[in-house]
Design a protein around this motif. Structure first.
Motif, PDB file in Angstrom:
ATOM      1  N   ALA A  97       0.834  -1.212   0.000  1.00 42.18           N
ATOM      2  CA  ALA A  97       0.000   0.000   0.000  1.00 42.18           C
ATOM      3  C   ALA A  97       0.868   1.261   0.000  1.00 42.18           C
ATOM      4  CB  ALA A  97      -0.957   0.003   1.183  1.00 42.18           C
ATOM      5  N   LEU A  98       1.971   1.190  -0.764  1.00 44.05           N
ATOM      6  CA  LEU A  98       2.848   2.341  -0.949  1.00 44.05           C
ATOM      7  C   LEU A  98       2.924   2.731  -2.421  1.00 44.05           C
ATOM      8  CD1 LEU A  98       5.678   1.383   1.573  1.00 44.05           C
ATOM      9  CD2 LEU A  98       3.951   3.186   1.840  1.00 44.05           C
ATOM     10  N   ASP A  99       1.900   2.368  -3.170  1.00 44.25           N
ATOM     11  CA  ASP A  99       1.775   2.759  -4.560  1.00 44.25           C
ATOM     12  C   ASP A  99       1.405   4.243  -4.651  1.00 44.25           C
ATOM     13  OD1 ASP A  99      -0.688   1.459  -3.367  1.00 44.25           O
ATOM     14  OD2 ASP A  99      -1.554   2.648  -4.990  1.00 44.25           O
ATOM     15  N   TYR A 100       1.404   4.783  -5.861  1.00 45.21           N
ATOM     16  CA  TYR A 100       1.161   6.214  -6.026  1.00 45.21           C
ATOM     17  C   TYR A 100      -0.191   6.633  -5.477  1.00 45.21           C
ATOM     18  CZ  TYR A 100       0.057  10.691  -8.180  1.00 45.21           C
ATOM     19  OH  TYR A 100      -0.326  11.988  -8.384  1.00 45.21           O
ATOM     20  N   GLU A 101      -1.233   5.862  -5.778  1.00 47.20           N
ATOM     21  CA  GLU A 101      -2.570   6.237  -5.340  1.00 47.20           C
ATOM     22  C   GLU A 101      -2.644   6.317  -3.810  1.00 47.20           C
ATOM     23  OE1 GLU A 101      -1.870   4.049  -7.676  1.00 47.20           O
ATOM     24  OE2 GLU A 101      -2.622   5.188  -9.398  1.00 47.20           O
ATOM     25  N   SER A 102      -2.040   5.346  -3.126  1.00 44.10           N
ATOM     26  CA  SER A 102      -2.071   5.342  -1.662  1.00 44.10           C
ATOM     27  C   SER A 102      -1.264   6.497  -1.079  1.00 44.10           C
ATOM     28  CB  SER A 102      -1.524   4.012  -1.131  1.00 44.10           C
ATOM     29  OG  SER A 102      -2.302   2.924  -1.585  1.00 44.10           O
ATOM     30  N   VAL A 103      -0.102   6.749  -1.648  1.00 44.96           N
ATOM     31  CA  VAL A 103       0.761   7.820  -1.146  1.00 44.96           C
ATOM     32  C   VAL A 103       0.145   9.189  -1.435  1.00 44.96           C
ATOM     33  CG1 VAL A 103       3.006   8.921  -1.472  1.00 44.96           C
ATOM     34  CG2 VAL A 103       2.856   6.435  -1.231  1.00 44.96           C
ATOM     35  N   ALA A 104      -0.462   9.346  -2.626  1.00 49.06           N
ATOM     36  CA  ALA A 104      -1.046  10.634  -3.005  1.00 49.06           C
ATOM     37  C   ALA A 104      -2.260  10.976  -2.153  1.00 49.06           C
ATOM     38  CB  ALA A 104      -1.418  10.630  -4.484  1.00 49.06           C
ATOM     39  N   LYS A 105      -2.941   9.966  -1.606  1.00 43.66           N
ATOM     40  CA  LYS A 105      -4.050  10.250  -0.701  1.00 43.66           C
ATOM     41  C   LYS A 105      -3.554  10.942   0.565  1.00 43.66           C
ATOM     42  CE  LYS A 105      -7.137   6.472  -2.098  1.00 43.66           C
ATOM     43  NZ  LYS A 105      -7.733   5.166  -1.675  1.00 43.66           N
ATOM     44  N   VAL A 106      -2.354  10.566   0.994  1.00 44.63           N
ATOM     45  CA  VAL A 106      -1.763  11.169   2.187  1.00 44.63           C
ATOM     46  C   VAL A 106      -1.227  12.567   1.879  1.00 44.63           C
ATOM     47  CG1 VAL A 106       0.021  10.904   3.955  1.00 44.63           C
ATOM     48  CG2 VAL A 106      -1.192   8.886   3.080  1.00 44.63           C
ATOM     49  N   ASN A 107      -0.625  12.719   0.698  1.00 44.72           N
ATOM     50  CA  ASN A 107      -0.041  14.002   0.302  1.00 44.72           C
ATOM     51  C   ASN A 107      -0.270  14.201  -1.199  1.00 44.72           C
ATOM     52  OD1 ASN A 107       1.501  16.222  -0.343  1.00 44.72           O
ATOM     53  ND2 ASN A 107       3.376  15.510   0.643  1.00 44.72           N
ATOM     54  N   PRO A 108      -1.338  14.885  -1.596  1.00 44.13           N
ATOM     55  CA  PRO A 108      -1.648  15.055  -3.019  1.00 44.13           C
ATOM     56  C   PRO A 108      -0.586  15.826  -3.794  1.00 44.13           C
ATOM     57  CG  PRO A 108      -3.559  15.572  -1.646  1.00 44.13           C
ATOM     58  CD  PRO A 108      -2.382  15.456  -0.729  1.00 44.13           C
ATOM     59  N   ARG A 109       0.260  16.590  -3.107  1.00 41.89           N
ATOM     60  CA  ARG A 109       1.293  17.373  -3.794  1.00 41.89           C
ATOM     61  C   ARG A 109       2.599  16.594  -3.964  1.00 41.89           C
ATOM     62  NH1 ARG A 109       1.424  22.744  -4.156  1.00 41.89           N
ATOM     63  NH2 ARG A 109       3.558  22.866  -3.345  1.00 41.89           N
ATOM     64  N   ILE A 110       2.623  15.347  -3.570  1.00 43.58           N
ATOM     65  CA  ILE A 110       3.859  14.568  -3.629  1.00 43.58           C
ATOM     66  C   ILE A 110       4.278  14.323  -5.080  1.00 43.58           C
ATOM     67  CG2 ILE A 110       2.881  12.216  -3.737  1.00 43.58           C
ATOM     68  CD1 ILE A 110       5.663  13.155  -1.302  1.00 43.58           C
ATOM     69  N   ILE A 111       5.575  14.356  -5.322  1.00 40.98           N
ATOM     70  CA  ILE A 111       6.141  13.889  -6.594  1.00 40.98           C
ATOM     71  C   ILE A 111       6.584  12.456  -6.347  1.00 40.98           C
ATOM     72  CG2 ILE A 111       7.873  14.236  -8.368  1.00 40.98           C
ATOM     73  CD1 ILE A 111       5.758  16.516  -8.071  1.00 40.98           C
ATOM     74  N   TYR A 112       5.879  11.522  -6.944  1.00 42.47           N
ATOM     75  CA  TYR A 112       6.108  10.092  -6.720  1.00 42.47           C
ATOM     76  C   TYR A 112       6.916   9.563  -7.898  1.00 42.47           C
ATOM     77  CZ  TYR A 112       4.901   5.183  -5.610  1.00 42.47           C
ATOM     78  OH  TYR A 112       4.931   3.841  -5.290  1.00 42.47           O
ATOM     79  N   ALA A 113       8.171   9.220  -7.659  1.00 40.00           N
ATOM     80  CA  ALA A 113       9.078   8.787  -8.725  1.00 40.00           C
ATOM     81  C   ALA A 113       9.326   7.294  -8.605  1.00 40.00           C
ATOM     82  CB  ALA A 113      10.396   9.551  -8.645  1.00 40.00           C
ATOM     83  N   GLN A 114       8.871   6.555  -9.605  1.00 40.84           N
ATOM     84  CA  GLN A 114       8.969   5.095  -9.562  1.00 40.84           C
ATOM     85  C   GLN A 114       9.834   4.584 -10.708  1.00 40.84           C
ATOM     86  OE1 GLN A 114       5.202   3.097  -9.376  1.00 40.84           O
ATOM     87  NE2 GLN A 114       6.123   1.100  -8.968  1.00 40.84           N
ATOM     88  N   ALA A 115      10.880   3.859 -10.352  1.00 41.24           N
ATOM     89  CA  ALA A 115      11.774   3.247 -11.338  1.00 41.24           C
ATOM     90  C   ALA A 115      11.548   1.738 -11.338  1.00 41.24           C
ATOM     91  CB  ALA A 115      13.228   3.564 -11.011  1.00 41.24           C
ATOM     92  N   SER A 116      11.471   1.175 -12.521  1.00 38.85           N
ATOM     93  CA  SER A 116      11.255  -0.270 -12.640  1.00 38.85           C
ATOM     94  C   SER A 116      12.203  -0.834 -13.684  1.00 38.85           C
ATOM     95  CB  SER A 116       9.803  -0.563 -13.034  1.00 38.85           C
ATOM     96  OG  SER A 116       9.507   0.005 -14.298  1.00 38.85           O
ATOM     97  N   GLY A 117      12.160  -2.148 -13.828  1.00 38.94           N
ATOM     98  CA  GLY A 117      13.010  -2.771 -14.829  1.00 38.94           C
ATOM     99  C   GLY A 117      12.465  -2.637 -16.227  1.00 38.94           C
TER     100      GLY A 117
END
Length: 375
Positions: free
Chosen positions: A110-130
């Motif tokens: 539950a640390l995906d963008y949607e979950s994190v953005a609910k806590v802080n809508p102004r967050i810049i969520y940077a996700q790196a994957s393979g």
């Protein structure tokens, strides 16, 4: 002098190299980074020194220091609800959230963008994957050797034909992709400043590798034909090739405009008769007779040492460089004059040399830098 993004807070859920590098690069322009590690295993990069991959470094792990300077560290068990609540509290006061956990992992925690953005809508969520956030390989395990080097096609383009593939060295894909991600984060922060919105930033090792190999990838997109590997004996331009000198050292010519440089080459190697030779008197003819010229240059360049050739090549303004070992690069005055390496005060009390990211803000302070990571 104030840092360019002083006051911006970064929360990193990173491991190995990719995510930590993005945060590390940001650490050059801001001074508030929290790194979250597992309390029992920690970041696996910490184990590289003890794994025998490097020797002679003493007690200080150079890979760890390269990727984790200027961070504060906190150990949190993300599998526990109490641990996730700690992260949510940190998210509330953070500007940037960086992670290179696999998509399925952040979803499960539950640390995906949607979950994190609910806590802080102004967050810049940077996700790196393979391999990206969609598709059949979304959650496939990945290192830069696999996703950046192999799956992007880079490995297939390197080396001589009919020899084993050239492996990736070090963490080239992770470090370059992490730097790209840091740049994208800065752009997202600017967008938030202008428009008041948080957003998600997505990058993958595979996409980064395709971009780095852009000339090859775009060539195939445009022609539909794969380019063969370079074979030095069959290069289409003899002045874009590698050559060995009398002392067994290598150099590379990079002169795409042969009409411009051919007279100087002929003078430098004391074969001025080649300049007007009807076989070589135009760019087209030089390319048509490239294999012959390469064999002739091989013979001539083997008669002097690289140092002897260097003086003549520079005299005639040729575009060339010697093959250099990493130790030779670090001894190069260009490195010291441009402050590409910094002296850093380590928490142990020692001064260590640390490679800087490839950008600087001028005028800069060349004094000893601080090192604030709590090991």
């Amino acid at each position: 002098m104030a840092l360019p993004l002083e006051g911006i807070k970064v929360l990193e859920l990173g491991f190995w190299v990719l995510g930590p590098t993005a945060a590390r690069v940001l650490g050059e322009i801001l001074n508030d980074i929290f790194k979250v590690e597992d309390p029992t295993r920690g970041d696996p990069l910490r184990g590289v020194l003890s794994s025998g991959l490097i020797s002679g470094a003493g007690a200080i792990d150079p890979f760890w220091e390269l990727c984790n300077r200027n961070k504060r560290d906190i150990a949190v068990d993300l599998t526990q609800e109490a641990g996730r609540e700690i992260i949510y509290k940190l998210v509330k006061t953070s500007d940037v959230f960086v992670t290179n956990f696999r998509p399925a992992v952040v979803d499960r925690l539950a640390l995906d963008y949607e979950s994190v953005a609910k806590v802080n809508p102004r967050i810049i969520y940077a996700q790196a994957s393979g391999f990206g956030l969609k598709g059949p390989d979304r959650d496939r395990p990945a290192f830069d050797e696999t996703a950046f080097w192999i799956r992007s096609g880079i490995m297939s383009t390197l080396g001589e034909p009919d020899v084993p593939p050239v492996p990736l060295r070090g963490a080239m894909g992770d470090i370059s992709t992490g730097t790209f991600l840091a740049g994208a984060i800065i752009a997202a922060l600017l967008a938030r400043e202008r428009f008041g919105m948080g957003q998600k930033v997505d990058i993958s090792l595979m996409a980064s590798g395709m971009w780095v190999a852009g000339f090859d990838v775009q060539g195939v997109l445009s022609t539909g034909q794969d380019n063969p590997k370079f074979a030095r004996a069959r290069m289409g331009n003899p002045l874009y090739n590698t050559y060995k000198t009398k002392d067994g050292k290598w150099l590379q010519f990079v002169m795409l405009e042969t009409d411009r440089y051919w007279p100087g080459v002929c003078k430098a190697i004391e074969r001025e008769d080649w300049e007007k030779d009807p076989r070589f008197d135009s760019h087209l003819k030089r390319c048509e007779n490239s294999q012959l010229i390469i064999s002739m240059l091989d013979e001539v360049l083997a008669t002097k040492t690289r140092a002897e050739w260097a003086e003549r090549f520079n005299q005639y303004g040729l575009v060339w460089e010697p093959e250099m070992r990493v130790a030779e690069v670090l001894a190069d005055p260009q490195v010291s004059e441009n402050n590409y390496v910094a002296e850093v005060e380590h928490p142990s009390g020692n001064l260590i040399k640390l490679l800087r990211p490839p950008f600087q803000f001028l005028p800069y302070n060349t004094s000893v830098l601080s090192f604030s990571l709590y090991d």
